[in-house]
Each structure stands twice: as structure tokens, then as C-alpha cells.
Design a protein around this motif. Structure first.
Motif, PDB file in Angstrom:
ATOM      1  N   ASP A 138      38.869  27.708  37.204  1.00 38.43           N
ATOM      2  CA  ASP A 138      38.309  29.058  37.174  1.00 38.43           C
ATOM      3  C   ASP A 138      37.312  29.302  38.298  1.00 38.43           C
ATOM      4  OD1 ASP A 138      39.815  29.752  35.012  1.00 38.43           O
ATOM      5  OD2 ASP A 138      38.250  29.426  33.522  1.00 38.43           O
ATOM      6  N   ALA A 139      36.555  28.278  38.671  1.00 31.23           N
ATOM      7  CA  ALA A 139      35.596  28.443  39.766  1.00 31.23           C
ATOM      8  C   ALA A 139      36.319  28.810  41.060  1.00 31.23           C
ATOM      9  CB  ALA A 139      34.778  27.168  39.949  1.00 31.23           C
ATOM     10  N   ALA A 140      37.433  28.129  41.300  1.00 25.61           N
ATOM     11  CA  ALA A 140      38.217  28.432  42.497  1.00 25.61           C
ATOM     12  C   ALA A 140      38.850  29.823  42.403  1.00 25.61           C
ATOM     13  CB  ALA A 140      39.293  27.370  42.685  1.00 25.61           C
ATOM     14  N   LYS A 141      39.237  30.214  41.208  1.00 23.60           N
ATOM     15  CA  LYS A 141      39.803  31.551  41.026  1.00 23.60           C
ATOM     16  C   LYS A 141      38.765  32.627  41.343  1.00 23.60           C
ATOM     17  CE  LYS A 141      43.076  30.387  37.313  1.00 23.60           C
ATOM     18  NZ  LYS A 141      43.431  30.684  35.911  1.00 23.60           N
ATOM     19  N   LEU A 142      37.554  32.438  40.844  1.00 20.50           N
ATOM     20  CA  LEU A 142      36.498  33.416  41.101  1.00 20.50           C
ATOM     21  C   LEU A 142      36.190  33.509  42.598  1.00 20.50           C
ATOM     22  CD1 LEU A 142      34.139  32.594  38.095  1.00 20.50           C
ATOM     23  CD2 LEU A 142      35.496  34.678  38.401  1.00 20.50           C
ATOM     24  N   ALA A 143      36.236  32.363  43.268  1.00 24.35           N
ATOM     25  CA  ALA A 143      36.014  32.364  44.713  1.00 24.35           C
ATOM     26  C   ALA A 143      37.117  33.146  45.426  1.00 24.35           C
ATOM     27  CB  ALA A 143      35.949  30.929  45.227  1.00 24.35           C
ATOM     28  N   ARG A 144      38.352  32.952  44.979  1.00 23.51           N
ATOM     29  CA  ARG A 144      39.471  33.679  45.583  1.00 23.51           C
ATOM     30  C   ARG A 144      39.374  35.172  45.286  1.00 23.51           C
ATOM     31  NH1 ARG A 144      41.657  33.501  49.495  1.00 23.51           N
ATOM     32  NH2 ARG A 144      43.585  34.495  48.768  1.00 23.51           N
ATOM     33  N   LEU A 145      38.900  35.517  44.090  1.00 22.45           N
ATOM     34  CA  LEU A 145      38.747  36.926  43.741  1.00 22.45           C
ATOM     35  C   LEU A 145      37.745  37.605  44.671  1.00 22.45           C
ATOM     36  CD1 LEU A 145      39.429  39.267  41.859  1.00 22.45           C
ATOM     37  CD2 LEU A 145      37.626  38.472  40.310  1.00 22.45           C
ATOM     38  N   LYS A 146      36.683  36.891  45.016  1.00 22.02           N
ATOM     39  CA  LYS A 146      35.708  37.445  45.962  1.00 22.02           C
ATOM     40  C   LYS A 146      36.374  37.743  47.304  1.00 22.02           C
ATOM     41  CE  LYS A 146      31.544  35.283  44.062  1.00 22.02           C
ATOM     42  NZ  LYS A 146      30.380  34.408  44.351  1.00 22.02           N
ATOM     43  N   VAL A 147      37.230  36.825  47.741  1.00 23.43           N
ATOM     44  CA  VAL A 147      37.939  37.034  49.010  1.00 23.43           C
ATOM     45  C   VAL A 147      38.820  38.279  48.924  1.00 23.43           C
ATOM     46  CG1 VAL A 147      39.654  36.066  50.583  1.00 23.43           C
ATOM     47  CG2 VAL A 147      37.884  34.581  49.606  1.00 23.43           C
ATOM     48  N   LEU A 148      39.502  38.453  47.804  1.00 26.41           N
ATOM     49  CA  LEU A 148      40.389  39.610  47.643  1.00 26.41           C
ATOM     50  C   LEU A 148      39.588  40.911  47.588  1.00 26.41           C
ATOM     51  CD1 LEU A 148      43.013  38.267  45.054  1.00 26.41           C
ATOM     52  CD2 LEU A 148      43.184  38.381  47.543  1.00 26.41           C
ATOM     53  N   MET A 149      38.426  40.870  46.961  1.00 27.66           N
ATOM     54  CA  MET A 149      37.590  42.065  46.919  1.00 27.66           C
ATOM     55  C   MET A 149      37.133  42.459  48.322  1.00 27.66           C
ATOM     56  SD  MET A 149      37.389  43.286  43.865  1.00 27.66           S
ATOM     57  CE  MET A 149      35.960  44.366  44.021  1.00 27.66           C
ATOM     58  N   GLU A 150      36.786  41.471  49.119  1.00 28.06           N
ATOM     59  CA  GLU A 150      36.384  41.742  50.504  1.00 28.06           C
ATOM     60  C   GLU A 150      37.563  42.246  51.323  1.00 28.06           C
ATOM     61  OE1 GLU A 150      34.853  38.009  51.725  1.00 28.06           O
ATOM     62  OE2 GLU A 150      32.860  38.317  50.860  1.00 28.06           O
ATOM     63  N   LEU A 151      38.741  41.707  51.036  1.00 30.74           N
ATOM     64  CA  LEU A 151      39.929  42.073  51.805  1.00 30.74           C
ATOM     65  C   LEU A 151      40.380  43.506  51.510  1.00 30.74           C
ATOM     66  CD1 LEU A 151      42.372  41.295  53.620  1.00 30.74           C
ATOM     67  CD2 LEU A 151      43.492  40.430  51.541  1.00 30.74           C
ATOM     68  N   TYR A 152      40.399  43.866  50.245  1.00 33.76           N
ATOM     69  CA  TYR A 152      40.980  45.154  49.856  1.00 33.76           C
ATOM     70  C   TYR A 152      39.951  46.263  49.663  1.00 33.76           C
ATOM     71  CZ  TYR A 152      45.386  42.684  49.137  1.00 33.76           C
ATOM     72  OH  TYR A 152      46.526  41.954  49.323  1.00 33.76           O
ATOM     73  N   THR A 153      38.689  45.903  49.447  1.00 35.15           N
ATOM     74  CA  THR A 153      37.645  46.899  49.160  1.00 35.15           C
ATOM     75  C   THR A 153      38.196  48.034  48.289  1.00 35.15           C
ATOM     76  OG1 THR A 153      38.112  48.105  51.227  1.00 35.15           O
ATOM     77  CG2 THR A 153      36.380  46.424  51.275  1.00 35.15           C
ATOM     78  N   PRO A 154      38.498  47.761  47.008  1.00 34.79           N
ATOM     79  CA  PRO A 154      39.125  48.765  46.129  1.00 34.79           C
ATOM     80  C   PRO A 154      38.394  50.110  46.169  1.00 34.79           C
ATOM     81  CG  PRO A 154      38.983  46.649  45.027  1.00 34.79           C
ATOM     82  CD  PRO A 154      38.192  46.503  46.291  1.00 34.79           C
ATOM     83  N   ASN A 155      39.189  51.161  46.169  1.00 28.21           N
ATOM     84  CA  ASN A 155      38.648  52.512  46.210  1.00 28.21           C
ATOM     85  C   ASN A 155      39.633  53.450  45.530  1.00 28.21           C
ATOM     86  OD1 ASN A 155      40.638  53.406  48.289  1.00 28.21           O
ATOM     87  ND2 ASN A 155      39.509  51.947  49.569  1.00 28.21           N
ATOM     88  N   GLN A 156      39.386  54.741  45.649  1.00 23.08           N
ATOM     89  CA  GLN A 156      40.213  55.723  44.958  1.00 23.08           C
ATOM     90  C   GLN A 156      41.672  55.658  45.392  1.00 23.08           C
ATOM     91  OE1 GLN A 156      38.919  59.797  45.475  1.00 23.08           O
ATOM     92  NE2 GLN A 156      39.551  60.329  43.399  1.00 23.08           N
TER      93      GLN A 156
END
Length: 419
Positions: free
Chosen positions: A258-276
Motif C-alpha cells: 500500500d505504501a508503494a501504491k500511495l506513492a504511485r497515486l501521488k505521481v498520477l495526481m501530479e501527472l493528470y492534475t484532475p479537473n473539470q
């Protein structure tokens, strides 16, 4: 009291028993020859149980298990009528000084699928004089009760907490409506949907035996017992596979923990910057939602994120869905137990779908992508090595057929699992 409730609620006549219904979990019993028994006395042995069950008809097999004080058994009868008679006689009956619970195996499967849905109600503030039979007799006024229990202590005294598990959510909703706040004895009932953490309040509720224990462990270790094969779904794997095969972006990552998953999720958030215009859906286990929300808080305002799990109130669930459909919710995090349910349907697919936790089967994986994605969705799935033996082979076959790149780490995980 039961007569009055039945008159108001439009339920079955007083004295009607669980299992009289012909709905799911209450179909004609002549087809079922297997029964499941739990809350059995520790000193009850297999031979003794076999001999006792033989009073009701010919028994072909008895499988007994005991761990963590949870003694349970599955018995197979040659004739369905014998199984029905045994179930009716033994459910909530005293067997060697303990009140055992008994249900048909096909009802057991329904219970395991719907543990984290609205089918199961937690009933608290019970009068100490109300036992499992009393709770069951009130519960069946609103529908088909597959299982129920009032938890007791070492002195066999009520802990004033129990549960009712219905064969469908509509019956449970009806029961909740009429029972909440009702005065029974000296106490007013407190009723709410059963949550994952409420399992700790009860013993004898693993719903597993023998080989089934492995399946139960997998269900609990995956996506909250994700449901697809209930009445609201027309199973169509070919359509699900068609969507999978047309995915333009399918990234399957082998992630250790799970620690590695959370780290990967941070990368995806930075990559995609979710928006409308680029919304994200995350599917995970209920207990991991708080950790995920902590990560999301680093990138989004609270108003831009929403969560839905099996305990989310209907008004909050509707608000989260409307927020996503309108584009005001940038990231929607869902538990596996609700992610593919009709009452959580969204007006549009996610631009990004993150499977933080994989479901229990490949078919579930296909269905999840079918429900929450499209051919243009960027699908990121975190695959733990411990899943390799069960999921790797069908995943690799489907990916190869679709012309998708198979990660070397997935091939390695599968090879180690086979070895």
C-alpha cells in the motif's frame, strides 16, 4: 407487537419464517442439499454432528472447521427435503448448549456477496430480553431474512447488539424505516446500515468453511466483496471484454504494498492534475479510503473530492454522484463494494480510472472497466504479486489478445507463483 408492525408495514403475517419467500435467497428449497451451520459448540465433533443430522435424512458429507473460536460446518444431504427439514429445525436452536445458526449454502453465497451492501442492518440498543429468535421474528415482517444474530457475552447475556441480513436491499430499507426508533421493551432501537468495522461486534460471522475459507480470504483481501452478479446485472462478458480490448491506455503496474501504491497515486495526481475536464475515479477497499484522501488533500481542495462506500447515506451518495456528473467533483473515490452497483451509476466515464485495489476475479476486473471507463479512459491498475496465481494468466491472455504490452514484472510474478 408483530401484528401491529405487520399491519403498518404490509409485511408477511405474524409467524412467517425466514425462507418462506420465493425471492433471491428464498427460492424453492428442493434444489438445495447443502446447509451451513455456525456458532457451534466447541465440543461438538464431526461424527457426533453427522449422527445428529442423520435424523433428518441421509447425509453424504460433513465438513467441520474451527479457528479463532468460530466453529462451523457444511453438511450435504442426499435429498433437498432433508436439508430443508434440518435447516428449519436447527436454525437458532440450542445444540449442546449453544444457539447455532443454520442456512442453505446458496443463501450463504448471497450473504458473502452482500456483506458490505445495504442488505445487512446493524440493530443496537436492544432490550436484554430480546434474543436472536425475537429479532428474527420481528425482522421477517419486512422480508426474507437470510441470517440474524444477537451477540451474547460469556454468560450468554445479550450485548444489546444484533444484525439482520436481508435477501435484497429494498427489504432492508423497509425494515430500517420501520424499526428505527421503535420501542421494544424498555429501549428504542437504533438501526443503521452494517459497516465493515461492525464485523468486530460479532462472533461466528466468517461465513467460510474448508475450501471456501480461501475464497473468503480473497474476497476480504480484495475489493470489499465487489458485487456484479445480482438481480440488477445482465451478465455479458463479451461486451465487457470488447471494451477492454479497445482500451487505448491500459497501464498495469506490479506494486508491492500500500505504501508503494500511495506513492504511485501521488505521481498520477501530479501527472493528470484532475479537473473539470479530466476527472479521476479511484476504486479501493473501504478501510483504505482515509489514506487515499490524505494524498488527494495534497493536490485538491476538499470540495473537489468525494467518496462513496457502503455506509455512505443516500443523500450524500447522490450529492457525490451529481458532483461528478456536473464536473464539480474532480476525484471520486469509491469502495469496491459499491463501485459497479446500479445505485452508483455515473452519467459519464472517468477520464482516468485508478484500480488502487484489484477485484477478486478477472471477470470483475472487466466489469469494473466496462462500468466506470470507456475506450478513451486511461486505466491504471495496481497489481500486487500475491494476486498472480489467480489473476495473472487471464489478464496476460486478454492483454495479448488486445495487443497491449504485458509488463515484465507481471510475467515474473506469474512465473514465481506457478513455481
Amino acid at each position: 407487537l408483530k401484528s401491529a408492525i405487520a399491519a403498518v408495514a404490509g409485511g408477511p403475517e405474524p409467524g412467517a419464517m425466514a425462507g418462506d419467500s420465493d425471492g433471491e435467497g428464498g427460492q424453492a428449497r428442493s434444489e438445495g442439499v447443502g446447509i451451513y451451520l455456525c456458532d457451534l459448540a466447541a465440543e461438538l465433533g464431526r461424527d457426533e454432528l453427522w449422527e445428529f443430522l442423520s435424523r433428518y435424512g441421509e447425509v453424504s458429507n460433513v465438513e467441520l472447521a474451527d479457528d479463532s473460536g468460530d466453529r462451523r460446518a457444511i453438511a450435504e444431504f442426499v435429498a433437498g427435503e432433508a436439508a430443508e427439514e434440518a435447516k428449519t429445525a436447527l436454525h437458532l436452536a440450542s445444540l449442546k448448549g449453544r444457539t447455532c445458526r443454520c442456512m442453505f449454502v446458496h443463501d450463504l453465497k448471497v450473504i458473502r456477496r452482500t456483506m458490505e451492501s445495504r442488505n445487512r442492518l446493524l440493530v443496537q440498543s436492544l432490550d436484554p430480553g430480546v434474543g436472536s429468535r425475537g429479532l428474527r421474528d420481528v425482522g421477517v415482517l419486512f422480508g426474507n431474512v437470510l441470517d440474524c444474530k444477537v451477540e451474547v457475552n460469556e454468560e450468554d447475556s445479550s450485548r444489546s447488539a444484533g444484525f439482520l441480513h436481508y435477501s435484497c436491499e429494498e427489504e432492508a430499507d423497509k425494515a430500517s424505516k420501520f424499526l428505527r426508533g421503535m420501542q421494544i421493551g424498555e429501549f428504542a432501537l437504533e438501526v443503521q446500515p452494517f459497516r465493515a468495522k461492525d464485523k468486530e461486534l460479532f462472533s461466528g460471522c466468517t461465513y467460510a468453511i474448508g475450501k471456501m475459507e480461501e475464497e473468503a480470504a480473497l474476497d476480504g483481501d480484495e475489493a470489499d466483496g465487489e458485487i456484479i452478479f445480482d438481480d440488477e446485472v445482465q451478465e455479458n462478458p463479451s461486451a465487457w471484454l470488447a471494451v477492454f480490448s479497445t482500451l487505448k491506455y491500459h497501464y498495469l503496474e506490479v506494486v508491492a504494498d500500500d505504501a508503494a501504491k500511495l506513492a504511485r497515486l501521488k505521481v498520477l495526481m501530479e501527472l493528470y492534475t484532475p479537473n473539470q475536464d479530466q476527472q479521476m475515479i479511484i476504486i479501493t477497499k473501504t478501510e483504505k479510503i482515509p489514506s487515499i484522501m490524505e494524498v488527494l488533500a495534497e493536490f485538491c481542495e476538499p470540495v473537489d473530492c468525494a467518496t462513496i462506500d457502503s455506509s455512505t447515506p443516500e443523500d450524500s451518495r447522490s450529492e457525490a454522484i451529481e458532483g461528478f456528473d456536473s464536473g464539480n467533483t474532480f476525484v471520486l473515490t469509491m469502495s469496491g463494494s459499491v463501485a459497479t452497483r446500479r445505485f452508483c451509476d455515473l452519467a459519464k466515464p472517468g477520464a482516468v480510472l485508478v484500480n488502487f485495489d484489484m477485484p477478486a476475479t478477472f471477470k470483475l476486473y472487466l466489469y469494473r472497466i466496462f462500468k466506470r471507463g470507456s475506450c478513451n479512459t486511461r486505466v491504471h491498475s495496481f497489481f500486487e504479486p500475491k494476486l498472480a496465481k489467480r489473476l495473472a494468466e487471464p489478464l496476460m491472455a486478454a492483454m495479448e489478445e488486445a495487443g497491449q504490452e504485458i509488463p515484465e514484472a507481471l510475467i515474473d510474478s506469474y512465473a514465481r507463483a506457478e513455481a
